[in-house]
Design an enzyme around this catalytic site. Structure first.
Site, mmCIF file in Angstrom:
data_model
loop_
_atom_site.group_PDB
_atom_site.id
_atom_site.type_symbol
_atom_site.label_atom_id
_atom_site.label_comp_id
_atom_site.label_asym_id
_atom_site.label_seq_id
_atom_site.Cartn_x
_atom_site.Cartn_y
_atom_site.Cartn_z
ATOM 1 N N ILE A 1 0.857 -1.187 0.000
ATOM 2 C CA ILE A 1 0.000 0.000 0.000
ATOM 3 C C ILE A 1 0.896 1.240 0.000
ATOM 4 O O ILE A 1 1.735 1.410 0.887
ATOM 5 C CB ILE A 1 -0.929 0.004 1.235
ATOM 6 N N LYS A 2 0.702 2.090 -1.007
ATOM 7 C CA LYS A 2 1.527 3.293 -1.122
ATOM 8 C C LYS A 2 0.893 4.448 -0.350
ATOM 9 O O LYS A 2 -0.285 4.761 -0.531
ATOM 10 C CB LYS A 2 1.676 3.707 -2.592
ATOM 11 N N LEU A 3 1.693 5.054 0.500
ATOM 12 C CA LEU A 3 1.250 6.191 1.311
ATOM 13 C C LEU A 3 2.221 7.349 1.134
ATOM 14 O O LEU A 3 3.433 7.137 1.016
ATOM 15 C CB LEU A 3 1.230 5.803 2.803
#
Length: 300
Positions: A109-111
């Protein structure tokens, strides 16, 4: 491009999804996402949001059919300063992948690497076993905070750092070893390896093959098809420029950053402040464009 170059992993972001969603070849995925949003019902805004999340997952699922590793899927950049919002959206994306028969071990998951994003990553990793890829990373302070948060992977941006120095300084060309982006990632890599952090360093956003070759030995690199094509034409032996042995011998001091210290150290880096905010704005703008595109289909 994935079929041709056979990478281990692959990544998406709002800009890439927006471009792909406008291609006739992927119209079926767009239609499926819109149908999903309509099926769940709710307000027009909720339908569009659900369609967007579904579209990201549909593209991710297609990519995973072609690679052995993981795909990165990005949380909406407009949540970059909302820790709880990011956690909720990340869990939603993981649930959608689960519905598609894909386990969380194959997803990153890219944050955004804001303080709030880094703390969201810390919670997702520790409490939910969700692997995170911290993106839009430009400062050493961001990298230190990510390591302390125990996230799976960081994506320090090489090319965008170079862009800033070229735009804001007198020097317009750099040798690869003197490239400000290369130097930034080298320092981060050395710091992580010297102090035994497990977080993966994945250099990203390259402008030329010289930058890539100057970071040989880095844990991972994410490279565009255009630059992979250029590299595929070269037949030279590369000697790693980064190594754990050299990193452990470097002179860096270990530091700890709480929120106040993080904000101060990051703020001291003008390039990082400007590029982080610029990156968030651009990804947010593309998310809005994607929503507008899906809105036409939702209300039709």
């Amino acid at each position: 491009a994935i079929d041709e170059y056979k990478p281990l992993d692959a990544t998406t972001n709002p800009s890439l999804i927006l471009a792909a969603a406008q291609m006739p070849a992927y119209q079926e995925l767009v239609d499926d996402a819109v149908a999903y949003g309509k099926k769940l019902g709710g307000s027009e805004e909720e339908q569009i949001k659900n369609a967007c999340d579904k579209l990201f997952v549909l593209f991710g699922a297609e990519i995973l059919k072609r690679i052995p590793g993981r795909v990165s899927t990005e949380v909406d950049a407009r949540l970059s300063f909302d820790k709880e919002g990011m956690i909720q959206r990340a869990r939603r994306l993981i649930d959608l992948y689960k519905e598609a028969g894909i386990g969380k071990d194959r997803i990153l998951i890219k944050l955004s690497s804001t303080w709030e994003g880094i703390q969201a990553g810390k919670v997702l990793e520790a409490e939910y076993g969700i692997h995170c890829n911290m993106t839009l990373l430009f400062s050493f302070a961001q990298a230190v905070a990510c390591a302390e948060a125990g996230v799976t992977l960081i994506s320090p941006f090489v090319g965008r750092i170079l862009d800033w120095y070229v735009a804001n300084g007198d020097k317009k060309t750099y040798e690869p070893s003197e490239d400000p982006g290369v130097k930034s990632v080298t320092k981060i890599y050395n710091y992580y390896k010297k102090f035994g952090y497990k977080t993966i360093v994945m250099g990203a956003s390259f402008r030329n093959t010289g930058e890539i070759k100057a970071l040989t030995g880095c844990d991972y690199l994410t490279i565009s098809p255009k630059l992979l094509a250029e590299l595929s034409k070269e037949y030279v032996k590369l000697t790693p420029t980064l190594s754990i042995k050299e990193a452990q011998a470097c002179q860096l001091e270990k530091i700890h950053l709480d929120e106040k210290a993080f904000r101060w150290h990051h703020n001291e880096d003008q390039m990082a402040v400007e590029k982080l905010s610029d990156g968030i704005r651009k990804f947010a703008a593309d998310a809005v464009k994607l929503e507008r595109m899906l809105k036409v289909d939702v209300i039709s």
